[in-house]
Scaffold this active site. Structure first.
Site, PDB file in Angstrom:
ATOM      1  N   LYS A   1       0.831  -1.203   0.000  1.00 41.93           N
ATOM      2  CA  LYS A   1       0.000   0.000   0.000  1.00 41.93           C
ATOM      3  C   LYS A   1       0.865   1.252   0.000  1.00 41.93           C
ATOM      4  O   LYS A   1       0.540   2.247  -0.657  1.00 41.93           O
ATOM      5  CB  LYS A   1      -0.926  -0.010   1.215  1.00 41.93           C
ATOM      6  CG  LYS A   1      -1.987  -1.110   1.213  1.00 41.93           C
ATOM      7  CD  LYS A   1      -2.895  -0.969   2.419  1.00 41.93           C
ATOM      8  CE  LYS A   1      -3.983  -2.036   2.442  1.00 41.93           C
ATOM      9  NZ  LYS A   1      -3.450  -3.363   2.725  1.00 41.93           N
TER      10      LYS A   1
ATOM     11  N   GLU B   1      -2.971   7.166   8.082  1.00 42.62           N
ATOM     12  CA  GLU B   1      -3.713   8.103   7.239  1.00 42.62           C
ATOM     13  C   GLU B   1      -4.749   8.865   8.062  1.00 42.62           C
ATOM     14  O   GLU B   1      -5.203   8.392   9.110  1.00 42.62           O
ATOM     15  CB  GLU B   1      -4.455   7.359   6.117  1.00 42.62           C
ATOM     16  CG  GLU B   1      -3.568   6.707   5.098  1.00 42.62           C
ATOM     17  CD  GLU B   1      -4.375   5.993   4.028  1.00 42.62           C
ATOM     18  OE1 GLU B   1      -3.815   5.785   2.941  1.00 42.62           O
ATOM     19  OE2 GLU B   1      -5.545   5.653   4.270  1.00 42.62           O
TER      20      GLU B   1
ATOM     21  N   HIS C   1     -14.069  -2.919   9.433  1.00 44.89           N
ATOM     22  CA  HIS C   1     -13.381  -2.632   8.175  1.00 44.89           C
ATOM     23  C   HIS C   1     -13.512  -3.766   7.167  1.00 44.89           C
ATOM     24  O   HIS C   1     -12.771  -3.821   6.190  1.00 44.89           O
ATOM     25  CB  HIS C   1     -11.893  -2.333   8.413  1.00 44.89           C
ATOM     26  CG  HIS C   1     -11.650  -1.331   9.491  1.00 44.89           C
ATOM     27  ND1 HIS C   1     -12.069  -0.019   9.395  1.00 44.89           N
ATOM     28  CD2 HIS C   1     -11.050  -1.449  10.711  1.00 44.89           C
ATOM     29  CE1 HIS C   1     -11.724   0.617  10.498  1.00 44.89           C
ATOM     30  NE2 HIS C   1     -11.119  -0.206  11.304  1.00 44.89           N
TER      31      HIS C   1
ATOM     32  N   ARG D   1      -6.163  -8.770  -7.955  1.00 46.42           N
ATOM     33  CA  ARG D   1      -6.784 -10.094  -8.025  1.00 46.42           C
ATOM     34  C   ARG D   1      -8.263  -9.921  -8.282  1.00 46.42           C
ATOM     35  O   ARG D   1      -8.771  -8.797  -8.331  1.00 46.42           O
ATOM     36  CB  ARG D   1      -6.585 -10.833  -6.694  1.00 46.42           C
ATOM     37  CG  ARG D   1      -7.056  -9.999  -5.498  1.00 46.42           C
ATOM     38  CD  ARG D   1      -6.989 -10.745  -4.203  1.00 46.42           C
ATOM     39  NE  ARG D   1      -7.126  -9.894  -3.034  1.00 46.42           N
ATOM     40  CZ  ARG D   1      -8.260  -9.404  -2.556  1.00 46.42           C
ATOM     41  NH1 ARG D   1      -9.394  -9.669  -3.179  1.00 46.42           N
ATOM     42  NH2 ARG D   1      -8.287  -8.639  -1.478  1.00 46.42           N
TER      43      ARG D   1
END
Length: 674
Positions: free
Chosen positions: A116, A200, A235, A292
């Site tokens: 990421k 973040e 999440h 994917r």
């Protein structure tokens, strides 16, 4: 096209890939661990190979063993599914080195988007908007805490690798940062073998919208429109739908173009998903790219009318994409609900056990009426699953039972079809989220498409409302099942005085049937009559008769109503499914249970089977209410056991690394006022 492929995965995705391969005339080789020897995906494939013990690290993550199995069984290509090795660049490279085809993106694209942090740096260089945050290599806790302070709370700590909602923590205050960072790193290491994280800014009430992209080896890359995956818990996605409600053509075009640009920037090939987080004003930011096929790909298949697994096989075999961007059309609306073995009322803790009974709505995968662009009419209801009745949900893998997907001409029709399909999805044997999903479909905020990632928590009062009253129709259905079983046990008896139907000479037979529910005891008075039983309970006084029976399914006459119910019996337990609701009732022997009562205090016990991964206290520790005592891990998720009150820890019964059974006492605790 290939003659034979190996599917390096398990469960529903292995069955999903095998179904398309079979339709195309491609033979399949399944792989399985010791825990999966009797699984549906093993039976569904043409051949199957054992690859190791139950833990994934000893089986489904053994790349060399999987490649050897593919070569030994004559497979020309390997489909990785999702999860496990699907985004592992070393595995993809090893597949190519072995002379096989990896049905997925090239290793260089996996490397570019697998991290990421690196992906965000790449997108930043390409001027794709990013959420404010820190995506660098420095992992010192003090440094990360400083970056969090610079960004401004609340912040989101997120694993640098992987997905599926694992290794993510929201931090609201600086005082929480160190503890949640440590927890996040542990979970990331357990799930992805890498504890690195990024930090973040946590956006308030954002939407999670992702764009499906597809590219071939001939330079073609297109967007297959978007999916809204905002309805999440921990999440992790619960409901996905396509297209995203409220999406304007201009924003759809902008997000699609950004997603295609991201894929082209890394030389992408195959199916991929570019995920965006969207602020309340419609501004979108790049989050990550999943290199994917996604769990939620069926909703995209429904609205574009194409089989994405077929596209994967054709692209991997060197063929071009079957359609251009201009030929794609959005048609209708699709919704996917993930049916999990979990307990929503206990924080969505995963459940393990055997599915002793499973009944699902009638479903098909695709209809085959194609137009000039190859669009296939979608089925109104589709189920993708790797679980059958009698199968076990183990602690080793994800606890998903099935994906329930519906299609409608518009969103309202899709919601109506999902409600009807959930009403026909009956599971007995372990905790599951079907009732919770049904409440989601009825939730006013969801129906109005007021979507964001905090919807479940914001609507908690409605979604987790306790219904104290057991509907009278469900009590009557349970009663009817008991009576039907008693009559069937009587068999063919010729002596009228030996009948179990309730007939009496010159009198009326009256009995009391006692059923217990989670919220009380129900004494049902029954008077035998020629045409059925007179049922009396509270203000209800009605005729009860069985009109028809097919196994556990009953057709009842109850007063002036004609009812249908599925009543599954397991000893004295009666699982009643009726009208889209499920209730567990127990037939009570009042004499046998006389004098029994529950204790006053709930013990500090394991809420699930798992492993103790951290202990924060010792015998004699004085703690405040809510203080963490120890942390358990199961199915790669953490659960913290906290102090129920101010008091003293008398003993800690398990140490770090020890396995614990569900319900086992973990800590003995003395309350401060004792």
């Amino acid at each position: 096209m290939f003659d034979k492929i190996l599917i390096a995965n398990r469960g529903e995705i292995a069955c999903r890939v095998a179904a398309t391969a079979r339709r195309l005339g491609v033979r399949t080789v399944a792989v399985y661990s010791d825990a999966d020897a009797g699984s549906r995906h093993v039976a569904f494939a043409d051949e199957a190979v054992r690859i190791g013990a139950a833990p994934a690290r000893e089986s489904y993550l053994q790349g060399a063993t999987i490649i050897a199995a593919a070569r030994d069984h004559g497979a020309q290509a390997i489909h990785p599914g999702y999860g496990f090795l699907s985004e592992n660049e070393a595995f993809a490279g090893a597949v190519a080195d072995a002379g096989l085809v990896f049905i997925g993106p090239p290793p260089r694209a996996l490397a570019a988007m697998g991290s990421k942090s690196e992906a965000k740096s790449l997108m930043q260089a390409a001027s794709v908007p990013l959420v404010p945050g820190y995506h660098g290599a420095e992992q010192d806790p003090a440094w990360l805490a400083g970056e969090a302070a610079r960004i401004g709370y609340p912040v989101l700590i997120k694993a640098a690798l992987g997905g599926g909602g694992k290794g993510m923590r929201i931090v609201h205050r600086a005082e929480e940062f160190a503890e949640l960072l440590a927890s996040c790193k542990r979970e990331a290491a357990a799930s992805f073998g890498d504890e690195r994280v990024l930090v973040e800014k946590y956006l308030q009430r954002p939407r999670h919208i992702e764009v499906q992209v597809f590219a071939d080896t001939h330079g073609n890359c297109i967007s297959l429109f978007e999916r809204d995956c905002s309805v999440q818990r921990r999440h992790q996605k619960v409901i996905e739908e396509a297209p995203a409600p409220g999406m304007t053509p201009e924003r759809r075009r902008a997000m699609g173009e950004a997603a295609v640009a991201a894929a082209r920037a890394v030389g992408y090939v195959g199916a991929g998903t570019v995920e965006f987080i969207v602020d309340a004003d419609g501004t979108f930011y790049f989050m990550e790219m999943n290199t994917r096929l996604q769990v939620e790909h069926p909703v995209t298949e429904m609205i574009i009318g194409h089989d994405l697994v077929e596209w994967q096989l054709r692209v991997a075999a060197g063929q071009t994409l079957p359609v251009t961007q201009e030929q794609l059309r959005l048609r209708g609306h699709a919704i996917e609900a993930r049916v999990y073995a979990e307990n929503p009322d206990k924080g969505f803790l995963p459940a393990i056990g055997t599915v002793t009974y499973l009944s699902t709505p009638a479903a098909v995968q695709f209809r085959r009426n194609a137009d000039d662009n190859g669009f296939h009419d979608p089925a109104p209801v589709r189920i993708d699953s790797g679980v059958r009745g009698g199968d076990a949900i183990s602690p080793h893998y994800d606890p998903m039972i099935a994906k329930l997907i519906v299609w409608g001409d518009d969103r309202a029709q899709a919601i109506a079809r999902m409600r009807a399909a959930l009403a026909e999805f009956h599971i007995v044997g372990l905790a599951n989220n079907v009732d919770f999903l049904a409440r989601l479909m009825d939730n006013p905020a969801f129906v109005a498409a007021s979507l964001d990632t905090g919807l479940i928590e914001r609507e908690r009062e409605r979604l987790f409302a306790v219904e104290l009253r057991v509907p009278e129709e469900m009590l009557a259905a349970a009663c009817a099942r008991v009576l039907a079983d008693e009559a069937a046990a009587g068999g063919a008896r010729h002596d009228p005085f030996d009948l179990r139907s309730g007939w009496r000479l010159n009198t009326t037979y009256t009995r009391t049937l006692t059923l217990a529910s989670a919220h009380g005891v129900h004494d049902l008075l029954l008077d035998y009559g020629r045409d059925g039983w007179r049922y009396r309970h509270g203000s209800e006084d009605a005729l009860l008769a069985i009109a028809a029976r097919d196994g556990s399914r009953l057709r009842l006459r109850f007063g002036h109503r004609l009812l249908s119910a599925d009543v599954v019996r397991d000893g004295d337990d009666l699982h009643v499914f009726s009208g889209g609701r499920h209730r567990l009732l127990r037939l009570v022997d009042l004499i046998a249970h006389a004098g029994e009562r529950e204790g006053d205090d709930a013990p500090l016990v394991a809420p699930m089977p798992g492993r103790v991964i951290a202990v924060h206290v010792a015998a004699g520790s004085r703690v405040c209410k809510g203080a963490p005592l120890l942390v358990m891990e199961a199915m790669k998720m953490e659960h913290t056991i906290v102090a129920p009150d101010d008091g003293t820890v008398e003993a800690v019964l398990y140490g770090t690394g020890e396995q614990v059974a569900e319900g086992a006492p973990l800590v003995t605790f003395a309350h401060a006022d004792e």
